[in-house]
Design an enzyme around this catalytic site. Structure first.
Site, PDB file in Angstrom:
ATOM      1  N   SER A  88       0.729  -9.772   2.628  1.00 19.16           N
ATOM      2  CA  SER A  88       1.611  -8.985   3.487  1.00 19.16           C
ATOM      3  C   SER A  88       0.848  -7.937   4.298  1.00 19.16           C
ATOM      4  O   SER A  88       1.453  -7.106   4.953  1.00 19.16           O
ATOM      5  CB  SER A  88       2.681  -8.278   2.655  1.00 19.16           C
ATOM      6  OG  SER A  88       3.941  -8.853   2.891  1.00 19.16           O
ATOM      7  N   SER A  89      -0.460  -7.947   4.242  1.00 23.42           N
ATOM      8  CA  SER A  89      -1.267  -6.950   4.932  1.00 23.42           C
ATOM      9  C   SER A  89      -2.014  -7.571   6.111  1.00 23.42           C
ATOM     10  O   SER A  89      -2.951  -8.348   5.930  1.00 23.42           O
ATOM     11  CB  SER A  89      -2.262  -6.347   3.927  1.00 23.42           C
ATOM     12  OG  SER A  89      -3.430  -5.880   4.565  1.00 23.42           O
ATOM     13  N   PRO A  90      -1.611  -7.248   7.352  1.00 19.32           N
ATOM     14  CA  PRO A  90      -2.334  -7.767   8.510  1.00 19.32           C
ATOM     15  C   PRO A  90      -3.828  -7.428   8.485  1.00 19.32           C
ATOM     16  O   PRO A  90      -4.652  -8.248   8.874  1.00 19.32           O
ATOM     17  CB  PRO A  90      -1.625  -7.102   9.695  1.00 19.32           C
ATOM     18  CG  PRO A  90      -0.228  -6.892   9.214  1.00 19.32           C
ATOM     19  CD  PRO A  90      -0.395  -6.518   7.764  1.00 19.32           C
TER      20      PRO A  90
END
Lengths: 200, 200
Positions: free
Chosen positions: B12-14
């Site tokens: 979920s972390s770009p």
């Protein structure tokens, strides 16, 4: 005339200090001026990561290590101050007063002297006496600095600047706004420089 | 043999995705391997800046802008997913299961496929069916992936990995540990590369 860069910083932020050692030089290279906007840490705390460092010891340990490694990587003189963080209200007010009374350059000279005193010479910049001495070191009169950083007009100006910056979306230190484009963190100076180049 | 880099990331972390597009190539250049450690966002939330983004709309707006600008700056294909953030438990478990059963390379291939599906093709990687399809795309059998990501051994392994990482001081994504030295954030890859060079 080309628009200036707005440079927001907190004297209690080592990354703000790192940024302060580079911002004028970078802007000058691309024919821009920099407006320096000091903030007191107290004003920033509710909206930044202030609490998370306390809640998270692993993060705190990491960040201290990162300060030292980043300074070394970028070749910036630095040591973690004995008193950290501290109250930077007097520092902010003195700089804002100096800017108002003697112009941007005098304010910048004082801000740079305060940063150096804190992060290189380990002086307690939370103490108004230190700020007065630093004012004298950049050519200001002791009584004048003392009066200037305590008068109600300066206090009001600091509050208004914080309101204005908050309205512009500033939430941390360092923070640069260039032609409406925001850059948060010393580690975005590569992208800031690219933006300066693109608009040269 | 030279020690591997430990690469911790959250799907979920770009910034974790950005890091995933560079880490193997960088390590290889300096004759290092990379161990990929996926984490579910749920596990990270209490200790990272998860809450501050919600509490601070200015920061949230800035970060979204920064994702897009950073991707462009680093020449990485990217768009903000329609569903963001989302539950990455199935993704994490599937990768960990694939690593355990078929080795690091298969796990990495699946992780890269998941990242691409999410940040380039805008697929919903919170849906276990998407994960199964991605597993098939890297040569795994559908039923096997489905069983593997739901079995209790995998769940237990994910929990144990999170405990171990937390004990090592990992608190965000991406996070790399190289010979005991921690690097948090894609924007520390310049310092990570300097460390790799220094120990070559």
């Amino acid at each position: 005339m080309a628009s200036a860069l707005d440079f927001y910083f907190d004297f209690s932020s080592p990354y703000g200090y790192f940024a302060s050692t580079r911002i004028n030089e970078m802007a000058q290279k691309h024919n821009r001026r920099v407006d320096w906007h000091p903030f007191s840490g107290e004003a920033f705390k509710p909206s930044t990561s202030g609490t998370s460092l306390v809640q998270n010891p692993a993060k705190r340990t990491y960040i201290e290590r990162d300060y030292i490694r980043s300074a070394k990587f970028h070749n910036i003189e630095f040591k973690i101050p004995s008193v950290f963080p501290l109250d930077t209200r007097y520092a902010s007010r003195a700089v804002m007063w100096a800017e108002s009374k003697y112009g941007e350059d005098k304010g910048i000279a004082l801000a740079q002297a305060i940063f150096k005193a804190y992060y290189v010479e380990d002086k307690n910049i939370g103490d108004p006496k230190t700020i007065i001495d630093l004012g004298v070191s950049v050519g200001l009169k002791a009584e004048e600095v003392s009066e200037g950083m305590n008068n109600s007009f300066t206090k009001e100006q600091v509050r208004a600047e914080i309101d204005l910056a908050t309205a512009k979306g500033v939430f941390g230190s360092p923070f640069v706004i260039f032609d409406g484009e925001p850059f948060w963190g010393f580690d975005r100076f590569d992208q800031l420089e690219a933006a300066l180049k693109a608009k040269a």
